[in-house]
Design a protein around this motif. Structure first.
Motif, PDB file in Angstrom:
ATOM      1  N   ASN A 367       0.827  -1.212   0.000  1.00 29.40           N
ATOM      2  CA  ASN A 367       0.000   0.000   0.000  1.00 29.40           C
ATOM      3  C   ASN A 367       0.855   1.254   0.000  1.00 29.40           C
ATOM      4  OD1 ASN A 367      -2.386  -1.464   0.041  1.00 29.40           O
ATOM      5  ND2 ASN A 367      -2.624  -1.345   2.265  1.00 29.40           N
ATOM      6  N   LEU A 368       1.914   1.236   0.805  1.00 28.90           N
ATOM      7  CA  LEU A 368       2.790   2.413   0.875  1.00 28.90           C
ATOM      8  C   LEU A 368       3.430   2.706  -0.477  1.00 28.90           C
ATOM      9  CD1 LEU A 368       4.498   1.810   4.329  1.00 28.90           C
ATOM     10  CD2 LEU A 368       3.083   3.776   3.719  1.00 28.90           C
ATOM     11  N   THR A 371       0.099   3.657  -2.898  1.00 25.53           N
ATOM     12  CA  THR A 371      -0.796   4.778  -2.582  1.00 25.53           C
ATOM     13  C   THR A 371      -0.198   5.802  -1.622  1.00 25.53           C
ATOM     14  OG1 THR A 371      -1.800   3.656  -0.674  1.00 25.53           O
ATOM     15  CG2 THR A 371      -2.759   3.212  -2.840  1.00 25.53           C
ATOM     16  N   ASP A 372       1.033   5.577  -1.178  1.00 22.51           N
ATOM     17  CA  ASP A 372       1.711   6.503  -0.251  1.00 22.51           C
ATOM     18  C   ASP A 372       1.068   6.555   1.125  1.00 22.51           C
ATOM     19  OD1 ASP A 372       3.594   7.314  -2.211  1.00 22.51           O
ATOM     20  OD2 ASP A 372       2.097   8.641  -3.079  1.00 22.51           O
ATOM     21  N   ASN A 373       0.241   5.596   1.465  1.00 24.81           N
ATOM     22  CA  ASN A 373      -0.288   5.510   2.829  1.00 24.81           C
ATOM     23  C   ASN A 373      -0.519   4.037   3.164  1.00 24.81           C
ATOM     24  OD1 ASN A 373      -3.434   4.877   2.588  1.00 24.81           O
ATOM     25  ND2 ASN A 373      -2.963   6.422   1.017  1.00 24.81           N
ATOM     26  N   PRO A 379      -5.030   8.382  -2.636  1.00 21.39           N
ATOM     27  CA  PRO A 379      -4.272   9.553  -2.194  1.00 21.39           C
ATOM     28  C   PRO A 379      -5.037  10.860  -2.328  1.00 21.39           C
ATOM     29  CG  PRO A 379      -2.938   8.131  -3.593  1.00 21.39           C
ATOM     30  CD  PRO A 379      -4.329   7.616  -3.657  1.00 21.39           C
ATOM     31  N   ARG A 382      -6.699  12.736   0.810  1.00 24.73           N
ATOM     32  CA  ARG A 382      -5.886  13.117   1.963  1.00 24.73           C
ATOM     33  C   ARG A 382      -6.403  14.377   2.655  1.00 24.73           C
ATOM     34  NH1 ARG A 382      -0.925  11.870   4.173  1.00 24.73           N
ATOM     35  NH2 ARG A 382      -0.482  10.282   2.590  1.00 24.73           N
ATOM     36  N   ASP A 408      -0.910  10.357   8.523  1.00 25.30           N
ATOM     37  CA  ASP A 408      -1.947   9.442   8.058  1.00 25.30           C
ATOM     38  C   ASP A 408      -3.181   9.420   8.933  1.00 25.30           C
ATOM     39  OD1 ASP A 408      -0.822   8.477   5.633  1.00 25.30           O
ATOM     40  OD2 ASP A 408       0.678   7.439   6.829  1.00 25.30           O
ATOM     41  N   PHE A 411      -6.618   9.894   7.126  1.00 23.95           N
ATOM     42  CA  PHE A 411      -7.479   8.856   6.568  1.00 23.95           C
ATOM     43  C   PHE A 411      -8.276   8.116   7.633  1.00 23.95           C
ATOM     44  CE2 PHE A 411      -3.941   9.256   3.517  1.00 23.95           C
ATOM     45  CZ  PHE A 411      -4.654   9.544   2.363  1.00 23.95           C
ATOM     46  N   ARG A 441       3.318  12.894   1.560  1.00 22.86           N
ATOM     47  CA  ARG A 441       3.358  11.433   1.519  1.00 22.86           C
ATOM     48  C   ARG A 441       3.499  10.897   2.947  1.00 22.86           C
ATOM     49  NH1 ARG A 441       2.030  12.895  -2.746  1.00 22.86           N
ATOM     50  NH2 ARG A 441       3.016  12.549  -4.775  1.00 22.86           N
ATOM     51  N   ASP A 442       3.296   9.613   3.112  1.00 20.08           N
ATOM     52  CA  ASP A 442       3.554   8.991   4.411  1.00 20.08           C
ATOM     53  C   ASP A 442       4.990   9.294   4.822  1.00 20.08           C
ATOM     54  OD1 ASP A 442       2.556   6.651   6.373  1.00 20.08           O
ATOM     55  OD2 ASP A 442       4.663   6.342   5.904  1.00 20.08           O
ATOM     56  N   SER A 482       5.671  10.524  13.171  1.00 20.16           N
ATOM     57  CA  SER A 482       6.110  11.416  12.095  1.00 20.16           C
ATOM     58  C   SER A 482       7.088  12.451  12.640  1.00 20.16           C
ATOM     59  CB  SER A 482       4.904  12.118  11.464  1.00 20.16           C
ATOM     60  OG  SER A 482       4.042  11.199  10.830  1.00 20.16           O
TER      61      SER A 482
END
Length: 653
Positions: A367-368, A371-373, A379, A382, A408, A411, A441-442, A482
């Motif tokens: 998924n990362l 879809t960057d998450n 995406p 977001r 994230d 979401f 992005r994540d 993060s």
């Protein structure tokens, strides 16, 4: 007679100790190269031992005083014994000094013996139960043998029978303490520990520093192994650090996975690495096994796989995946060993080389990439949580005081409430802020903890490239994971930023009188310290200061601050989902309920998710931003002041 026997025993033991030290050093050097400050580290070692390490030991007053007496007495006694009995410097002054050192050591050894009479479950037994006797024998033997040197007893006191008895006692003591330091035994930690402090993997930890970011892999080196597959894949100073373990079990006592009955015991994991370095099995391990995994079934060698393959190996893969990376073990370790680094290094091999991330791990990593998450959400959604908030985009403004890193939580419906609350706070304080929006992005935290260094670096480099297009003074985020990655791990890839957790930033706003606040009207409140805010980054006071500013007196849990119990949400643990006898968040909720608090203040979206996943009845969970937003008052509109009149505009009548 003693004047003949003692020098022989002492110098024989010293010679064997030197040979053992060389053998041990060559064992460590089987590991990969590591850059260390050879001379500077040795010069700094005494201060690191007496200040930095002892600062950790001092948390247990009993053992602190015991350690000072026993270790200090032994070092003094050993040096003086070599001078007095080895080189024959029979002066009364040195004799009395040696007597004092042996008395000090004897007192410390009595405390060690007392602790061992009814030892805590976390302490390893076996050879360690022999140590108090050896310490007492060393101190008593040299005390009696030194009485004639000090002039207290005649030189021929006791005759050859006493001399023989003392010789046996000295042989016992010096073999355990000198020979055992380097050839293996309980005292091994003293020799290895001293050098571990000198050439530590994270020298930044000393002198009041903090170093918690994972080391980056060089993915451009096609010949480099990805992660650690066998003991010799560790750097040599990591192997040295494993050998420094004193088997006190303090890491075991605070490990949430071990307490939950998952197959991890950080103390045994370190000892398994020592077994792998020397070769052998874990049959003689004298401590607590991994829950559910009996002793004697695992073993290995320096060049053999660590993780069990085809029935052979040192540890099961589930042992590594049980870790929440909460860093409680590292925080408690009196030898300052880096357990989490070792675990992630081994995870990297499983993920990058074997593709063996368990349960939903592979799906999350896919998924990362796609879809960057981690949730695999589109995406484009977001910023859906802020459709009515009219948030400024950094791509439109190009410049802002604060970049609000959403993370994230964007979401997750529950954590969207936290994000909206914090936006409300920022707007109330008239903060000049903007978000990256769809460009964010994540952060890559989950990928990195799961061992997927490649995906982490890909995400991090894209985020760094995006942020390099804009100007801002600081990044603020509600997510400690993060926050940690952006602050401490992006720098190795070229991203250097001032990063603040939202609790720290709100404290700044409050102290700067940028917010008009009422007082909390609810019931009693306790605060749960997130691991990645507290142990990783040392921030304990800002959240409490914010809560105090809105009229909340925190009812502290027994395990709070640097000893806070993990919620179970870090390190990808909810993704790998290794079963145990109970859930970590359920254990944390027991801690919470013991305070009688009606509400839990949190500062992390993962903590929120884990604690709200505990079945009711339970206290309500609220982020600090939500609590502050709840008590915001309408700030009075600033009074418009008349423009000042310029002197030249004044008319003289």
């Amino acid at each position: 007679m003693l004047n003949t026997i003692l020098p022989i025993l002492l110098f024989a033991a010293l010679a064997l100790a030197v040979l053992g030290a060389a053998k041990r050093f060559l064992m460590w050097r089987r590991g990969k190269p590591a850059q260390v400050d050879w001379i500077g580290g040795l010069m700094a070692m005494p201060r690191r031992y007496l200040v930095d390490l002892h600062h950790v030991v001092e948390r247990d007053k009993y053992m602190s005083k015991t350690h000072v007496a026993t270790a200090g007495g032994f070092v003094l006694a050993a040096v003086l014994a070599i001078l007095v009995h080895g080189f024959g410097l029979h002066s009364k002054l040195l004799g009395y000094a040696l007597l004092a050192a042996t008395v000090l050591m004897f007192v410390g050894a009595l405390f060690v013996a007392k602790r061992r009479r009814n030892p805590p479950e976390r302490l390893s037994k076996g050879p360690w139960n022999r140590l108090p006797k050896s310490l007492l024998m060393f101190s008593v033997s040299f005390f009696i043998a030194t009485l004639p040197v000090a002039g207290i007893l005649p030189a021929d006191f006791g005759g050859w029978i006493l001399a023989l008895i003392l010789a046996v006692g000295v042989a016992w003591g010096v073999s355990e303490l000198f020979f055992g330091m380097t050839w293996g035994g309980p005292m091994k930690h003293a020799f290895a520990g001293a050098l571990h402090l000198a050439w530590h993997r994270r020298a930044e930890r000393f002198g009041g520093g903090r170093s918690t970011g994972l080391k980056a892999l060089n993915l451009d080196d096609v010949n480099a192994s990805l992660g650690v597959a066998k003991p010799t894949d560790f750097t040599w100073n990591q192997l040295l650090g494993f050998d420094a373990c004193v088997q006190c079990g303090k890491c075991e006592a605070v490990c949430p996975a071990f307490a939950a009955g998952q197959p991890l015991n950080p103390k045994k994991l370190i000892q398994d690495m020592v077994i792998g370095l020397a070769g052998g099995t874990d049959a003689k391990f004298a401590g607590s096994p991994y829950p559910g995994i009996p002793l004697g079934e695992h073993g290995g060698g320096p060049h053999q796989p660590i993780v069990v393959q085809g029935g052979k190996g040192l540890v099961e893969a589930d042992t590594l995946w049980s870790c929440t990376t909460c860093r409680a073990c590292v925080e408690e370790c009196p030898m300052m060993i880096e357990h989490v680094d070792a675990i992630v290094d081994m995870r990297r091999h499983l993920t990058l080389e074997k593709g063996a991330t368990p349960n939903k791990g592979a799906e999350v990593l896919d998924n990362l990439i796609a879809t960057d998450n981690p949730g695999g959400f589109a995406p484009g959604g977001r910023l859906n949580w802020a459709a009515d908030l009219n948030l400024a985009l950094l791509s439109d403004k190009q410049e802002a005081e604060v970049l609000f890193w959403v993370g994230d939580g964007a979401f997750d419906m529950r954590n969207q409430r936290t994000l909206r609350a914090f936006v409300k706070v920022l707007k109330a304080a008239n903060v000049d802020f903007a978000v990256l929006g769809l460009e964010e992005r994540d952060s890559g935290d989950v990928a990195r903890r799961l061992g997927d260094e490649a995906t982490f670096q890909q995400l991090a480099k894209r985020n760094i490239a995006t942020m390099s297009q804009y100007r801002f003074k600081k990044i603020v985020t509600c997510d400690p994971h993060s926050f940690h990655v952006l602050k401490n791990e992006y720098g190795a890839l070229g991203g250097h930023y001032e990063v603040l957790h939202h609790s720290t930033y709100m404290e700044e706003l409050i102290s700067g009188q940028k917010l008009s606040l009422g007082q909390h009207k609810g019931g009693s409140v306790t605060y749960h310290d997130p691991c990645y805010l507290g142990r990783y980054n040392g921030e304990y006071e800002a959240p409490r200061s914010v809560l105090k500013a809105i009229g909340i007196e925190v009812k502290e849990m027994e395990r709070s601050g640097f000893r806070s119990r993990c919620c179970g949400g870090g390190g990808g643990a909810p993704i790998t989902d290794i079963p145990g006898k109970q859930r970590i968040p359920d254990m944390r909720m027991v801690d919470i309920k013991e305070t009688g608090a009606e509400l839990v203040a949190v500062g992390c979206p993962q903590c929120t998710a884990m604690l709200e996943g505990v079945v009711e009845p339970r206290p309500q969970i609220k982020d600090i931003a939500e609590l502050v937003a709840d008590v915001l008052l309408e700030a009075p509109a600033p009074t418009k002041q008349p423009a000042p009149v310029k002197p030249e505009a004044l008319e003289v009548h």
